[in-house]
Design a protein around this motif. Sequence first.
Motif, PDB file in Angstrom:
ATOM      1  N   ASP A 545       1.857   3.000  -3.191  1.00  0.00           N
ATOM      2  CA  ASP A 545       2.484   1.687  -3.348  1.00  0.00           C
ATOM      3  C   ASP A 545       3.845   1.930  -3.995  1.00  0.00           C
ATOM      4  O   ASP A 545       4.010   1.890  -5.209  1.00  0.00           O
ATOM      5  CB  ASP A 545       1.593   0.795  -4.227  1.00  0.00           C
ATOM      6  N   VAL A 551       1.954  -3.563  -1.641  1.00  0.00           N
ATOM      7  CA  VAL A 551       2.162  -3.267  -0.226  1.00  0.00           C
ATOM      8  C   VAL A 551       2.147  -1.749  -0.100  1.00  0.00           C
ATOM      9  O   VAL A 551       2.869  -1.058  -0.815  1.00  0.00           O
ATOM     10  CB  VAL A 551       3.494  -3.840   0.293  1.00  0.00           C
ATOM     11  N   ASN A 578       6.524  -0.062   5.088  1.00  0.00           N
ATOM     12  CA  ASN A 578       5.442  -0.867   4.528  1.00  0.00           C
ATOM     13  C   ASN A 578       4.465  -1.148   5.659  1.00  0.00           C
ATOM     14  O   ASN A 578       4.818  -1.793   6.644  1.00  0.00           O
ATOM     15  CB  ASN A 578       5.991  -2.171   3.946  1.00  0.00           C
ATOM     16  N   THR A 583      -1.882  -1.622   4.088  1.00  0.00           N
ATOM     17  CA  THR A 583      -2.106  -2.726   3.153  1.00  0.00           C
ATOM     18  C   THR A 583      -3.434  -3.421   3.446  1.00  0.00           C
ATOM     19  O   THR A 583      -4.177  -3.792   2.527  1.00  0.00           O
ATOM     20  CB  THR A 583      -0.938  -3.719   3.224  1.00  0.00           C
ATOM     21  N   ILE A 621      -3.013  -8.416  -3.181  1.00  0.00           N
ATOM     22  CA  ILE A 621      -2.667  -7.824  -1.875  1.00  0.00           C
ATOM     23  C   ILE A 621      -2.514  -8.917  -0.832  1.00  0.00           C
ATOM     24  O   ILE A 621      -1.613  -8.867   0.020  1.00  0.00           O
ATOM     25  CB  ILE A 621      -3.736  -6.793  -1.462  1.00  0.00           C
TER      26      ILE A 621
END
Length: 906
Positions: A545, A551, A578, A583, A621
């Motif tokens: 992260d 993310v 990302n 995620t 999240i």
Amino acid sequence: MAISTKNTPSANKRDSLSNATKKQHTAIQAAEQQRILAQSNSATGAWRLWGPYLSERQWGTVREDYSAHGEAWDYFSHDHARSRAYRWGEDGIAGISDITQRLCLGLALWNGQDPILKERLFGLTNDQGNHGEDVKELYYYLDATPSHSYLKMLYKYPQQAFPYQSLVEENGKRGKDQPEFELLDTGLFDDDRYFDVFIEYAKADVDDILMRITAHNRGADAAPLHILPQLWFRNTWSWGIDKDKPALSATGTDAIVINHNTLGEYHCYLDDAPELLFCDNDTNGKKLYGMEAKGYVKDAFHDAVIRNQTDAVNPDQTGSKACGHFKFPIPAQSKVEVRLRLTRTPNAQAFSDFDQVFDTRLREADAFYDGIQNNIKDPEAKMIQRQAFAGMIWSKQFYYYDIPQWLNGDPGQPKPDPERHKGRNKNWQHLNNADIISMPDKWEYPWYASWDLAFHCVTLAMIDPAFAKDQLLLMTRVWYMHPNGQIPAYEWALDDVNPPVHAWAAWEVYKTECEANGDIGDLDFLERVMHKLILNFTWWVNRKDADGNNVFQGGFLGLDNVGVFDRSAPLPTGGYINQADGTSWMAMYCLNLMRIALELALHNRVYEDIATKFFEHFLYIAKAMTNIGDQSIGLWHEEDAFFYDVLRFPNGEMTPLKVRSMVGLIPLYAVEIIEPEMLERLPDFKRRLEWFLNYRPDLAGLVSHWNEPGRGNRCLLSLLRGHRMKQILRRMLDETEFLSDYGVRSLSRAHLDHPYVFSGGGQSLTVKYQPAESESGVFGGNSNWRGPIWFPVNYLLITSLRRFDTYYGDDFKIECPTGSGQYLSINEVADELSLRLTRIFRKNGQGHRPVFGDNEKLQNDPHFKDYIVFHEYFHGDNGSGAGASHQTGWTGLVANLLAANADPTS
């Protein structure tokens, strides 16, 4: 038809016989169950002592690679394998060994034409195959019990010379846009001039193993066949560590005595007094390196049998490798049988009860699977499922890899190049693996892959929950898991990042065992695995992260070739990605760990705090999935109604990578239901949950409505509200995009006519739908997520949809397929996906199995059409098998689907 039975002496006798038969059947059925229970107890687990633990390929592996720069395929070739001692393991056809692979038993064959004995499976290396590494043999796992009390496989051997060179040359001529040149394409099987060689094992006891080899001549003419069952010790004496060299010695015309300093004494008996040959499992230094000839070396049987060089083998009939040499002229359409017995106890009448033992073990296997398959009425479904189970069991392997020894070299050997300390796996100095592990495929992937293994365990739990639990715990042990919490990926790159699916698998295995045991589960297992997975979760949070905003990047994540870039390598644009999938996997991980903690909290209130921690982390999240920092560029794109990866440039700018792929469907996996009864039983968790939702409405509003109870007053945690989920499902169930007749594709078919093109970093990169083998060489090998159907991600979709249905019920309808006018409940959609996936292996209206593609022999020949292979992935349009051909591993999940959808017409 009703049958009336009068109360007569004969009728009473029939009733008595019927009851006796039922009792006998129950006893037979219980026999394998008792062995499974016994082997789960470390004190009495001797049924694990012998099993199908040999690899099908030890050459070309990282373990055997001592090159400076990690050229494993070139350093130890198939040509070297017959003449060069392995350091870390052994391979063989239909091989078994003891649990630490001290002694091995396998099969060698010769048809009178080949230049070498057929003692290991042949295939192409990564550079030779037009789609990467590729086994070029015909073999099938047909049956097996979890205790290995009975094992059966089939190897198909041509009567003409095996086409080693033509397979290499023809595949070398073909590009990535062409199909592979397979063994059947050579024409050697066109006139049925081949042998069907069935290899069976039956245990009379834990250390009393019977081997039966039955060879059928399928051709119209008589043909010679040499059958050589081989015994050999894994070489532990050439490396300067273990000075004790074990020995095999003849004790008459039909017996071999075996002495090993830790295994003890065994005896091998061969029926019909074949010629006994002996040599040593040592490298032929003269042949490979021009060294002075020394001893009777590993490849001596090739010279003795094929070139009649009798001086190649030890005349004293002793050594560390031995075989019985059987020679047969097999008449057309006839068969021969070879029998062998390996036992700890001397037995002067080794074959007196041979057939009886086989008959008993086979009846026990049938009875065991009758119990497993009692809800499946379709005989074909039973056959497919049983072969899937067989593949899972045969794919166990002894895996030995000690990183410090491997990097530093052995005292009895030259020092490896110092460059090795800068290369592969240098950061895993703690890793020392020497265990029986479930492999994806013992030829193409003869090494564990940790996320594959999680899926294996979900299937294995149906037949052997103790082994499934042991496997999941093994990956978290201190000699596997990195001190920083990372789980090793696979030997080619232990550092690679795999999706965190172990918590999901642990919960699935726990539930399966509960269902089998009347809601009694193994809480100790759950607690042990959770403690270690919390360390792994922390590693993800700390390492993957980048901005600390929930993310995740992840990198490789198993989905090679699905995106624009190699996500494990530095990006040509700089910056990082990302990941929608990374995620989402973490959101799923939170919910899996929360669910495990809640189960444990019902027995120990301490775990309520841990459940709260993962509940809150999930909501963080969920918020990040919609919004990333101040840029307000989320992973969800309302205009396209889909999730995308987002590329972040070094200057902080971000752009979505609008590839419609499995990456955008993985958010469906993050779903969990909390029952109201559980909240009442866990007041501290309930109180904290209510406080958090009241004081953080910005987070509460990102998940489905907590203040609107679902069916049965259930509560839903998910990344997707009902409307957003319908948008995702609309795409997923569109046959012009993701939905195939055979499951959900990994890339939208819309990218066939409209490829995604990314321009940046001085290059233009294209992602195009490819339904079978990859035309992209970015990842090498037969890696391909650009269109094919994969069982693991499809299986997760199905299980997630069933969780959603628990909340929404039948009132929530979705059009399936999109545009059809047919509306189904979410559970019915899951049924439809399951049916499409199992359709790959079932016969269709023409009597053909889609997995076999357009191969007429596989489809129609009575000696081929009912032997199933479970491929790595499947053609996105026609369902034919692609990739690795024996990856029962995660494709073995078809067994779970067949059990859940027992009625093929449902």
